[in-house]
Scaffold this active site. Sequence first.
Site, PDB file in Angstrom:
ATOM      1  N   HIS A   1     -11.321  -5.334  -3.257  1.00 35.58           N
ATOM      2  CA  HIS A   1      -9.954  -5.318  -3.783  1.00 35.58           C
ATOM      3  C   HIS A   1      -9.748  -6.654  -4.517  1.00 35.58           C
ATOM      4  CE1 HIS A   1      -5.864  -4.399  -4.326  1.00 35.58           C
ATOM      5  NE2 HIS A   1      -5.492  -4.082  -3.096  1.00 35.58           N
TER       6      HIS A   1
ATOM      7  N   ARG B   1       2.518  -1.798  -3.312  1.00 36.99           N
ATOM      8  CA  ARG B   1       2.444  -3.052  -4.071  1.00 36.99           C
ATOM      9  C   ARG B   1       1.491  -2.998  -5.250  1.00 36.99           C
ATOM     10  NH1 ARG B   1       4.128  -3.881   0.678  1.00 36.99           N
ATOM     11  NH2 ARG B   1       2.498  -2.411   1.160  1.00 36.99           N
TER      12      ARG B   1
HETATM   13  C1  NCD Z   1      -4.170  -3.491   1.046  1.00 39.10           C
HETATM   14  C2  NCD Z   1      -5.132  -2.421   0.634  1.00 39.10           C
HETATM   15  O1  NCD Z   1      -4.736  -1.389   0.092  1.00 39.10           O
HETATM   16  O2  NCD Z   1      -6.314  -2.659   0.840  1.00 39.10           O
HETATM   17  N1  NCD Z   1      -2.913  -3.383   0.487  1.00 39.10           N
HETATM   18  C3  NCD Z   1      -2.650  -3.984  -0.710  1.00 39.10           C
HETATM   19  O3  NCD Z   1      -3.213  -3.636  -1.715  1.00 39.10           O
HETATM   20  N2  NCD Z   1      -1.785  -5.002  -0.714  1.00 39.10           N
HETATM   21  C4  NCD Z   1      -4.122  -3.761   2.492  1.00 39.10           C
HETATM   22  C5  NCD Z   1      -4.083  -2.658   3.479  1.00 39.10           C
HETATM   23  O4  NCD Z   1      -3.925  -1.476   3.154  1.00 39.10           O
HETATM   24  O5  NCD Z   1      -4.177  -2.997   4.661  1.00 39.10           O
END
Ligand code: NCD
Length: 298
Positions: free
Chosen positions: A124, A47
Amino acid sequence: MNLISIRDVDKNEIESILDLAEKMENKSTKDLEGKIIATLFFEPSTRTKLSFQSAAERLGMKVIDFIAETTSLKKGESFIDTIKVVEGYADIIAMRHPKEGSARLASQLSKIPVVNGGDGANQHPTQTLIDLYTIRKYKGKINGLNVGLIGDLKHARTVHSLVYALAMFGANIKLICPKGLELDSAHLEEIQGKFNITLEHTSEVDFKGLDVLYAVRIQKERFADPYEANSIAAKYQITMNNLEGVKDDFIILHPLPKINEIDPEIDDTKYAKYFEQAHFGVPVRMAVISHLMKRIET
Ligand code: NCD
């Protein structure tokens, strides 16, 4: 001009990014024609990388990509040298790296803006903006909502960014997790010290009274012992039974990927909003890119 941690943006700035995202939904523009984004993902992603690339294309930009397995990293090139080179090839970098602090380091080395798409278990921030956008979309507000966070609160970077933002926006926070996967006390002390919030910590799975549930997977790759991760994951699944007695307009979010923490039957209920949430990644990241690029122009 960078977005490394959710702490880098205040409430007003977040609101203006979310407002901009609202205008960007389902749009393609030529706003940033001629500009280039480099997507540097040193850790797997579906994503985050694809929606950054889609967002950039929808702003009229071009994308250069980097696949860790086929680059000079394999020859032993350092992260520092990689960033110093790529900053000359693009106008903005979106990156992900397994080490905490790597995105901050890249932003210190780079003359072009850096957006953190996840650094280890740390932060994030763009996912958090998507999460806030989704909550605002379905609930019209964030302030005063009862928001539960469930799963691996210790290792999930999405939680570390989101919990801070929820506190900033005045949500009531309920942390639900198996023993041993609690949010580190440093996070709790920070948000309790900075914001006046109601916070509850429990291992009991009860969603009654919640407006929003935010689930995260057990972050197996960040466990010293993967067998321990599997055994916790097996015990912690949200099932249809858990939805008895929830508010009628209760919603379930998840940053995805989900593994087995949500019974797939739930996907077809009115509560599940995680696929819509993933789609909002495009307008929100369009807004983030525009916001940072405009900031360097002014
Ligand atoms: C997340 C991440 O990479 O931290 N994914 C994301 O970016 N939507 C969640 C995860 O890996 O659990």
